[in-house]
Design a protein around this motif. Structure first.
Motif, PDB file in Angstrom:
ATOM      1  N   GLY A  58     -32.219  35.925  13.171  1.00  0.00           N
ATOM      2  CA  GLY A  58     -32.471  35.141  11.984  1.00  0.00           C
ATOM      3  C   GLY A  58     -33.651  35.575  11.141  1.00  0.00           C
ATOM      4  O   GLY A  58     -34.021  34.859  10.207  1.00  0.00           O
ATOM      5  N   VAL A  59     -34.257  36.721  11.446  1.00  0.00           N
ATOM      6  CA  VAL A  59     -35.425  37.176  10.672  1.00  0.00           C
ATOM      7  C   VAL A  59     -35.154  38.592  10.182  1.00  0.00           C
ATOM      8  O   VAL A  59     -35.974  39.493  10.308  1.00  0.00           O
ATOM      9  N   THR A  60     -33.970  38.812   9.625  1.00  0.00           N
ATOM     10  CA  THR A  60     -33.537  40.171   9.307  1.00  0.00           C
ATOM     11  C   THR A  60     -33.725  40.564   7.845  1.00  0.00           C
ATOM     12  O   THR A  60     -33.758  41.756   7.545  1.00  0.00           O
ATOM     13  N   SER A  61     -33.825  39.602   6.930  1.00  0.00           N
ATOM     14  CA  SER A  61     -33.903  39.966   5.513  1.00  0.00           C
ATOM     15  C   SER A  61     -35.284  40.498   5.181  1.00  0.00           C
ATOM     16  O   SER A  61     -36.283  40.185   5.833  1.00  0.00           O
ATOM     17  N   TYR A  62     -35.344  41.301   4.108  1.00  0.00           N
ATOM     18  CA  TYR A  62     -36.627  41.846   3.671  1.00  0.00           C
ATOM     19  C   TYR A  62     -37.612  40.725   3.343  1.00  0.00           C
ATOM     20  O   TYR A  62     -38.805  40.823   3.649  1.00  0.00           O
ATOM     21  N   GLU A  63     -37.117  39.647   2.715  1.00  0.00           N
ATOM     22  CA  GLU A  63     -37.996  38.550   2.308  1.00  0.00           C
ATOM     23  C   GLU A  63     -38.605  37.863   3.526  1.00  0.00           C
ATOM     24  O   GLU A  63     -39.795  37.515   3.534  1.00  0.00           O
ATOM     25  N   ARG A  64     -37.815  37.659   4.566  1.00  0.00           N
ATOM     26  CA  ARG A  64     -38.322  36.979   5.757  1.00  0.00           C
ATOM     27  C   ARG A  64     -39.313  37.855   6.514  1.00  0.00           C
ATOM     28  O   ARG A  64     -40.336  37.387   7.016  1.00  0.00           O
ATOM     29  N   ILE A  65     -38.996  39.131   6.608  1.00  0.00           N
ATOM     30  CA  ILE A  65     -39.919  40.053   7.276  1.00  0.00           C
ATOM     31  C   ILE A  65     -41.237  40.115   6.508  1.00  0.00           C
ATOM     32  O   ILE A  65     -42.321  40.132   7.106  1.00  0.00           O
ATOM     33  N   ALA A  66     -41.151  40.123   5.176  1.00  0.00           N
ATOM     34  CA  ALA A  66     -42.364  40.148   4.357  1.00  0.00           C
ATOM     35  C   ALA A  66     -43.222  38.923   4.625  1.00  0.00           C
ATOM     36  O   ALA A  66     -44.454  39.010   4.715  1.00  0.00           O
ATOM     37  N   GLN A  67     -42.573  37.755   4.776  1.00  0.00           N
ATOM     38  CA  GLN A  67     -43.330  36.535   5.043  1.00  0.00           C
ATOM     39  C   GLN A  67     -44.001  36.592   6.408  1.00  0.00           C
ATOM     40  O   GLN A  67     -45.161  36.205   6.558  1.00  0.00           O
ATOM     41  N   VAL A  68     -43.276  37.081   7.409  1.00  0.00           N
ATOM     42  CA  VAL A  68     -43.850  37.183   8.750  1.00  0.00           C
ATOM     43  C   VAL A  68     -45.060  38.122   8.759  1.00  0.00           C
ATOM     44  O   VAL A  68     -46.099  37.829   9.356  1.00  0.00           O
ATOM     45  N   CYS A  69     -44.930  39.249   8.101  1.00  0.00           N
ATOM     46  CA  CYS A  69     -45.973  40.286   8.136  1.00  0.00           C
ATOM     47  C   CYS A  69     -47.077  40.063   7.114  1.00  0.00           C
ATOM     48  O   CYS A  69     -48.119  40.723   7.179  1.00  0.00           O
ATOM     49  N   GLY A  70     -46.848  39.171   6.157  1.00  0.00           N
ATOM     50  CA  GLY A  70     -47.853  38.906   5.146  1.00  0.00           C
ATOM     51  C   GLY A  70     -48.042  40.049   4.170  1.00  0.00           C
ATOM     52  O   GLY A  70     -49.163  40.327   3.728  1.00  0.00           O
ATOM     53  N   VAL A  71     -46.931  40.729   3.825  1.00  0.00           N
ATOM     54  CA  VAL A  71     -46.990  41.856   2.888  1.00  0.00           C
ATOM     55  C   VAL A  71     -45.856  41.712   1.877  1.00  0.00           C
ATOM     56  O   VAL A  71     -44.903  40.969   2.097  1.00  0.00           O
ATOM     57  N   PRO A  72     -45.913  42.438   0.744  1.00  0.00           N
ATOM     58  CA  PRO A  72     -44.823  42.377  -0.239  1.00  0.00           C
ATOM     59  C   PRO A  72     -43.521  42.985   0.300  1.00  0.00           C
ATOM     60  O   PRO A  72     -43.537  43.801   1.227  1.00  0.00           O
ATOM     61  N   VAL A  73     -42.414  42.604  -0.336  1.00  0.00           N
ATOM     62  CA  VAL A  73     -41.105  43.133   0.058  1.00  0.00           C
ATOM     63  C   VAL A  73     -41.069  44.653  -0.074  1.00  0.00           C
ATOM     64  O   VAL A  73     -40.489  45.349   0.771  1.00  0.00           O
ATOM     65  N   GLY A  74     -41.676  45.183  -1.109  1.00  0.00           N
ATOM     66  CA  GLY A  74     -41.699  46.638  -1.285  1.00  0.00           C
ATOM     67  C   GLY A  74     -42.370  47.342  -0.130  1.00  0.00           C
ATOM     68  O   GLY A  74     -41.943  48.428   0.286  1.00  0.00           O
ATOM     69  N   THR A  75     -43.423  46.727   0.407  1.00  0.00           N
ATOM     70  CA  THR A  75     -44.105  47.310   1.566  1.00  0.00           C
ATOM     71  C   THR A  75     -43.200  47.280   2.787  1.00  0.00           C
ATOM     72  O   THR A  75     -43.193  48.220   3.587  1.00  0.00           O
ATOM     73  N   VAL A  76     -42.434  46.201   2.941  1.00  0.00           N
ATOM     74  CA  VAL A  76     -41.481  46.119   4.056  1.00  0.00           C
ATOM     75  C   VAL A  76     -40.466  47.252   3.965  1.00  0.00           C
ATOM     76  O   VAL A  76     -40.181  47.937   4.958  1.00  0.00           O
TER      77      VAL A  76
END
Length: 310
Positions: A147-165
């Protein structure tokens, strides 16, 4: 395809299913043109098509052992690309969906089925361990959680922008390919046993907490300096973790493990949340415990509720 080439393809597929990284690489190279043609026909040229091709390679890496008909491995690879393309379009037009991006296990799925699905071949996990934590976390979340597969969710977990993900995932995939070649011939620990042990630990942790002894888990199994994180920001240590757990339990909230991802230095427990009958919206319906380990103990914990991301 002539009979000799077909027989060679079957042999490569069976070798890849036995853990031969070179055979898998040859299979992907042999079918790359057809896979890319599918991606371009749906998405057109651009970074999305490149991302889909990389995603498809890792999906093949984790799923090749489940191919039942080696004669049709090419069709299987093209199907992976097609499904990834559809997910990309769906995410772009509707926003990420847990069900669309990575369907959850059925309610009847037991520990054995989940372990069989998610206990990766040993050499895959060894290659992942070669990545830096900065690259390892987004890669594991993208490809091995439910359930944590989208770029947006990963960005939120890591505290970085989607582009960085996206950038980190691209780097991680490239390094993973190099690491696989370097680690494939070495003797590795049993990933299935590690996943099984982590599954049991998740259940034991929840049972111990419900018995009022979560502090014992924190003392004996987690690092003294354990930190609850929000992205890259520490929110607190053991006391805050204990208070949060006790407050949820006192409110009648319970958690049920539905998926386990277990590497040596990163563990993810995905949970369904069961709210009390008189307060069904007390907590979101699911949570992922994303735990970074140091010396075998949890050093950092990120709690992520997928439903809170639109």
């Amino acid at each position: 395809m002539d009979s000799a080439a077909a027989e060679d393809g079957v042999a490569l597929t069976k070798a890849a299913q036995s853990g031969d990284v070179v055979a898998l690489a040859l299979l992907l190279e042999r079918h790359r043109a057809g896979m890319r043609a599918v991606a371009l026909s749906i998405l057109g040229p651009g970074p999305d098509a490149d991302d889909v091709m990389q995603d498809a390679a890792l999906t093949a890496l984790r799923g090749i052992a489940r191919v039942r008909d080696p004669d049709r491995v090419g069709a299987w690879l093209r199907m992976i690309v097609r499904n990834r393309c559809r997910d990309t379009l769906r995410t772009a037009h509707q926003g990420p969906s847990i069900e669309a991006l990575a369907p959850l296990p059925s309610a009847d799925a037991g520990p054995e089925e989940l372990l069989e699905r998610h206990a990766m071949r040993d050499w895959v996990w060894e290659a992942i361990e070669e990545l830096s934590p900065t690259l390892r976390v987004p890669l594991v979340l993208r490809h091995f959680t439910e359930g944590v597969t989208s770029y947006e969710r990963i960005a939120q977990v890591c505290g970085v922008p989607v582009g960085t993900v996206r950038s980190r995932l691209s780097q991680a995939r490239a390094k993973l390919a190099e690491s696989l070649t370097a680690t494939a011939a070495e003797a590795h620990s049993d990933a299935r046993l590690r996943a099984e042990a982590s599954w049991n630990e998740a259940h034991d942790t929840l049972a111990t907490a419900e018995a009022g002894d979560f502090d014992k888990i924190l003392t004996h199994r987690w690092a003294p300096e354990v930190a609850l994180m929000a992205g890259a920001t520490p929110l607190g240590g053991r006391d805050r973790l204990a208070r949060a757990m006790d407050a949820d339990l006192a409110a009648g909230v319970r958690q049920r493990p539905v998926n386990v991802v277990a590497a040596r230095s990163l563990v993810v427990w995905e949970m369904d949340i069961l709210n009390p009958a008189d307060d069904l919206h007390h907590c979101p319906p699911s949570v992922a415990w994303i735990m970074s380990l140091r010396g075998g103990r949890v050093a950092q914990l990120r709690l992520f509720h997928p439903s809170r991301v639109a």
